[in-house]
Motif scaffolding. Structure first.
Motif, PDB file in Angstrom:
ATOM      1  N   ALA A 120       0.838  -1.210   0.000  1.00  0.00           N
ATOM      2  CA  ALA A 120       0.000   0.000   0.000  1.00  0.00           C
ATOM      3  C   ALA A 120       0.865   1.249   0.000  1.00  0.00           C
ATOM      4  N   ALA A 121       1.926   1.229   0.805  1.00  0.00           N
ATOM      5  CA  ALA A 121       2.813   2.396   0.869  1.00  0.00           C
ATOM      6  C   ALA A 121       3.478   2.637  -0.483  1.00  0.00           C
ATOM      7  N   LYS A 122       3.921   1.554  -1.117  1.00  0.00           N
ATOM      8  CA  LYS A 122       4.563   1.699  -2.432  1.00  0.00           C
ATOM      9  C   LYS A 122       3.553   2.144  -3.492  1.00  0.00           C
ATOM     10  N   SER A 123       2.325   1.678  -3.359  1.00  0.00           N
ATOM     11  CA  SER A 123       1.284   2.075  -4.314  1.00  0.00           C
ATOM     12  C   SER A 123       0.974   3.559  -4.183  1.00  0.00           C
ATOM     13  N   LEU A 124       1.001   4.038  -2.963  1.00  0.00           N
ATOM     14  CA  LEU A 124       0.771   5.470  -2.728  1.00  0.00           C
ATOM     15  C   LEU A 124       1.844   6.284  -3.439  1.00  0.00           C
ATOM     16  N   ILE A 125       3.074   5.829  -3.275  1.00  0.00           N
ATOM     17  CA  ILE A 125       4.198   6.518  -3.900  1.00  0.00           C
ATOM     18  C   ILE A 125       4.039   6.556  -5.421  1.00  0.00           C
ATOM     19  N   ASN A 126       3.592   5.451  -5.989  1.00  0.00           N
ATOM     20  CA  ASN A 126       3.395   5.418  -7.436  1.00  0.00           C
ATOM     21  C   ASN A 126       2.236   6.303  -7.878  1.00  0.00           C
ATOM     22  N   ALA A 127       1.216   6.379  -7.039  1.00  0.00           N
ATOM     23  CA  ALA A 127       0.016   7.118  -7.425  1.00  0.00           C
ATOM     24  C   ALA A 127       0.270   8.623  -7.462  1.00  0.00           C
ATOM     25  N   LEU A 128       1.089   9.095  -6.525  1.00  0.00           N
ATOM     26  CA  LEU A 128       1.371  10.522  -6.478  1.00  0.00           C
ATOM     27  C   LEU A 128       2.696  10.751  -7.174  1.00  0.00           C
ATOM     28  N   ASP A 129       2.685  11.644  -8.128  1.00  0.00           N
ATOM     29  CA  ASP A 129       3.864  11.858  -8.935  1.00  0.00           C
ATOM     30  C   ASP A 129       4.846  12.766  -8.192  1.00  0.00           C
ATOM     31  N   PRO A 137       8.833  12.992  -5.977  1.00  0.00           N
ATOM     32  CA  PRO A 137      10.101  12.283  -5.770  1.00  0.00           C
ATOM     33  C   PRO A 137       9.984  11.366  -4.557  1.00  0.00           C
ATOM     34  N   ASN A 138      10.597  10.189  -4.632  1.00  0.00           N
ATOM     35  CA  ASN A 138      10.429   9.289  -3.492  1.00  0.00           C
ATOM     36  C   ASN A 138      11.711   8.571  -3.130  1.00  0.00           C
ATOM     37  N   PHE A 139      11.747   8.150  -1.889  1.00  0.00           N
ATOM     38  CA  PHE A 139      12.924   7.483  -1.327  1.00  0.00           C
ATOM     39  C   PHE A 139      12.450   6.332  -0.460  1.00  0.00           C
ATOM     40  N   TYR A 140      13.199   5.235  -0.505  1.00  0.00           N
ATOM     41  CA  TYR A 140      12.812   4.049   0.261  1.00  0.00           C
ATOM     42  C   TYR A 140      13.907   3.681   1.253  1.00  0.00           C
ATOM     43  N   LYS A 189      15.895  16.686   2.357  1.00  0.00           N
ATOM     44  CA  LYS A 189      16.122  18.013   1.765  1.00  0.00           C
ATOM     45  C   LYS A 189      15.364  18.194   0.447  1.00  0.00           C
ATOM     46  N   THR A 190      14.723  17.126  -0.029  1.00  0.00           N
ATOM     47  CA  THR A 190      14.038  17.196  -1.320  1.00  0.00           C
ATOM     48  C   THR A 190      12.586  17.638  -1.135  1.00  0.00           C
ATOM     49  N   PRO A 191      12.234  18.816  -1.612  1.00  0.00           N
ATOM     50  CA  PRO A 191      10.861  19.289  -1.420  1.00  0.00           C
ATOM     51  C   PRO A 191       9.846  18.306  -2.011  1.00  0.00           C
ATOM     52  N   ASN A 192       8.769  18.131  -1.305  1.00  0.00           N
ATOM     53  CA  ASN A 192       7.668  17.273  -1.751  1.00  0.00           C
ATOM     54  C   ASN A 192       7.992  15.788  -1.840  1.00  0.00           C
ATOM     55  N   ALA A 193       9.131  15.395  -1.296  1.00  0.00           N
ATOM     56  CA  ALA A 193       9.486  13.977  -1.361  1.00  0.00           C
ATOM     57  C   ALA A 193       8.527  13.151  -0.512  1.00  0.00           C
ATOM     58  N   ILE A 194       8.304  11.914  -0.944  1.00  0.00           N
ATOM     59  CA  ILE A 194       7.613  10.953  -0.093  1.00  0.00           C
ATOM     60  C   ILE A 194       8.683   9.972   0.372  1.00  0.00           C
ATOM     61  N   ILE A 195       8.835   9.867   1.674  1.00  0.00           N
ATOM     62  CA  ILE A 195       9.913   9.049   2.220  1.00  0.00           C
ATOM     63  C   ILE A 195       9.317   7.849   2.942  1.00  0.00           C
ATOM     64  N   LEU A 196       9.602   6.670   2.401  1.00  0.00           N
ATOM     65  CA  LEU A 196       9.050   5.443   2.981  1.00  0.00           C
ATOM     66  C   LEU A 196      10.012   4.890   4.032  1.00  0.00           C
ATOM     67  N   LEU A 197       9.524   4.757   5.240  1.00  0.00           N
ATOM     68  CA  LEU A 197      10.318   4.186   6.337  1.00  0.00           C
ATOM     69  C   LEU A 197       9.742   2.806   6.629  1.00  0.00           C
ATOM     70  N   ASP A 198      10.225   1.818   5.864  1.00  0.00           N
ATOM     71  CA  ASP A 198       9.623   0.491   5.973  1.00  0.00           C
ATOM     72  C   ASP A 198      10.132  -0.222   7.230  1.00  0.00           C
ATOM     73  N   THR A 215       6.589  14.159   2.928  1.00  0.00           N
ATOM     74  CA  THR A 215       5.661  13.265   3.624  1.00  0.00           C
ATOM     75  C   THR A 215       6.391  11.985   4.015  1.00  0.00           C
ATOM     76  N   PHE A 216       6.224  11.570   5.266  1.00  0.00           N
ATOM     77  CA  PHE A 216       6.810  10.307   5.701  1.00  0.00           C
ATOM     78  C   PHE A 216       5.735   9.229   5.761  1.00  0.00           C
ATOM     79  N   VAL A 217       6.061   8.063   5.221  1.00  0.00           N
ATOM     80  CA  VAL A 217       5.137   6.935   5.299  1.00  0.00           C
ATOM     81  C   VAL A 217       5.895   5.776   5.944  1.00  0.00           C
ATOM     82  N   ALA A 218       5.448   5.363   7.112  1.00  0.00           N
ATOM     83  CA  ALA A 218       6.129   4.264   7.809  1.00  0.00           C
ATOM     84  C   ALA A 218       5.246   3.026   7.798  1.00  0.00           C
TER      85      ALA A 218
END
Ligand SMILES: Nc1ncnc2c1ncn2[C@@H]1O[C@H](COP(=O)(O)OP(=O)(O)OP(=O)(O)O)[C@@H](O)[C@H]1O
Ligand SMILES: [Mg+2]
Length: 390
Positions: A137-146, A148-151, A188-197, A239-242
């Motif tokens: 679900a977390a990865k799907s969220l990242i794909n859905a919103l265009d 920058p993302n980090f895992y 430091k990346t504006p608007n990044a979604i950062i996944l903390l798995d 945004t952080f997603v854990a």
């Protein structure tokens, strides 16, 4: 006064070609898809120019120009893309179920809550039992919103300081220097979604480092807690997603610090029921015999409902991950009995003989598996699963 030129680099993400300037601002929507793609394929940057009529256009320039643009130390908040207008945001959230990939089973309300939390910059924590789709679900969220993302898989992190902050190195010519971790770049990346798995499995040092990062009132990381004052701010729109296993099976493992948990909006992933699980397996393996898939869904469902009863004879149910694994084995030619044998039984303790968890699970399985060898392990009256009276 002449403004410095705006030059963007094209970065491919999935099938999208995104345009970023060196300060981390995204320009994708201002540039035609064809223009971005051509620049990417040519390995060139794009510069924003103004024509005689006052119209702006984007012109291919060498990547050297991109690198020579100043690296702005801070990002002006006005430059960060924030969704405009309340109505637009509401509309986006309410119509976001279409962004959910078909292969992720998650109800509409929860998905929309997930999207809403991300759009509103909340820290999100996906909870639920093992293998119920938290990471998916977390990865799907990242794909859905265009965006920058980090895992980061915190469960696999041995040295939290090195992974989240960085390392000090020594060079005999220049002395010691600090190389920052990818996590620093991420925040430091504006608007990044950062996944903390797997945050629950992280080292407590990692939780301590993350405390100030996740606090809405602080949002910074201190580079060296010992002597330095250097702090790095979390950029706007991050945004952080854990994900965390917080289910009844996990009470024995380290409890996530209450203060840390408090910093999150919690979204609990539901367990699938038998019908949903069957639909998922059918969706994933349409060519596998549907009676077999139905049996897999039923076995999983029965173990899950049993594990949730008051005097449960097994401590946990079979996860959706395991069901999917079994269906994959069926797809590759294994029989149901073989598949179950290698995937399910090892998850249950065999000690205690006929009273063991494994024995109980075997009884459930036997209701659905025809064993051609004929040596039935149990007679019918041993089986005490609910639908016996039906
Ligand atoms: N709700 C679901 N919808 C679709 N597939 C699912 C779902 N839940 C589990 N799966 C399947 O199970 C696999 C494992 O799911 P995932 O890795 O997201 O679980 P998890 O909750 O993160 O587990 P863990 O607690 O072990 O980290 C997925 O790759 C997918 O095939
Ligand atoms: Mg996971």
């Amino acid at each position: 006064m002449n403004n410095p030129p705006i030059i963007v680099e094209i970065i491919k993400s999935g099938n999208r070609f995104n345009a970023w300037d060196s300060s981390g601002k995204k320009w994708t929507t201002e540039i035609g898809t064809g223009t971005r793609k051509k620049a990417y394929n040519a390995g060139m940057a794009l510069e924003r120019r103004t024509g005689k009529t006052g119209k702006t256009y984007w012109w291919k320039v060498s990547m050297d120009n991109f690198k020579s643009t100043p690296n702005l130390p801070t990002v002006n908040t006005n430059e960060v893309e924030v969704p405009e207008g309340h109505e637009e945001v509401v509309d986006f959230i309410m119509n976001s179920y279409g962004l959910k990939p078909a292969g992720l089973f998650m109800n509409e309300l929860k998905w929309k809550y997930l999207i809403r939390s991300a759009v509103r910059g909340k820290n999100i924590m996906m909870t639920g039992q093992a293998g119920c789709g938290k990471t998916l679900a977390a990865k799907s969220l990242i794909n859905a919103l265009d965006r920058p993302n980090f895992y980061f898989n915190l469960g696999a992190t041995q040295d939290p300081r090195a992974s989240l902050i960085g390392n000090v190195h020594f060079n005999k010519n220049t002395g010691t220097y600090f190389s920052e971790a990818l996590f620093i770049k991420a925040i430091k990346t504006p608007n990044a979604i950062i996944l903390l798995d797997e945050l629950t499995r992280a080292h407590p040092d990692a939780w301590n480092i993350l405390m100030s990062v996740l606090d809405y009132g602080q949002r910074y990381i201190r580079l060296d807690e010992a002597d330095g004052q250097a702090t790095i701010k979390v950029a706007d729109g991050v945004t952080f997603v854990a994900t965390a296993n917080i289910g009844n099976e996990y009470t024995a493992t380290r409890q996530l610090d209450k203060a840390l948990l408090d910093r999150f909006t919690v979204i609990e992933m539901d367990l699938l029921n038998d019908e949903e699980e069957f639909d998922l397996l059918t969706y994933m393996f349409p060519t596998v015999d549907s009676d077999l898939l139905n049996n897999v869904a039923n076995i999983s469902f029965l173990t899950r409902t049993e594990s949730l009863t008051e005097n449960a004879r097994i401590s946990s149910g079979i996860s959706t991950r395991t069901s999917v694994e079994i269906a994959g084995l069926l797809f590759d030619g294994f029989s149901l009995l073989e598949s179950v044998d290698i995937t399910i039984y090892p998850q249950y303790d065999a000690s205690g003989g006929v009273d063991s968890e494994r024995t109980f699970v075997k009884q459930i399985v036997q209701k659905f598996v025809s064993d051609s060898s004929g040596d039935e392990l149990f007679t019918d009256h041993d089986i005490e699963v609910e639908d016996e009276t039906a």
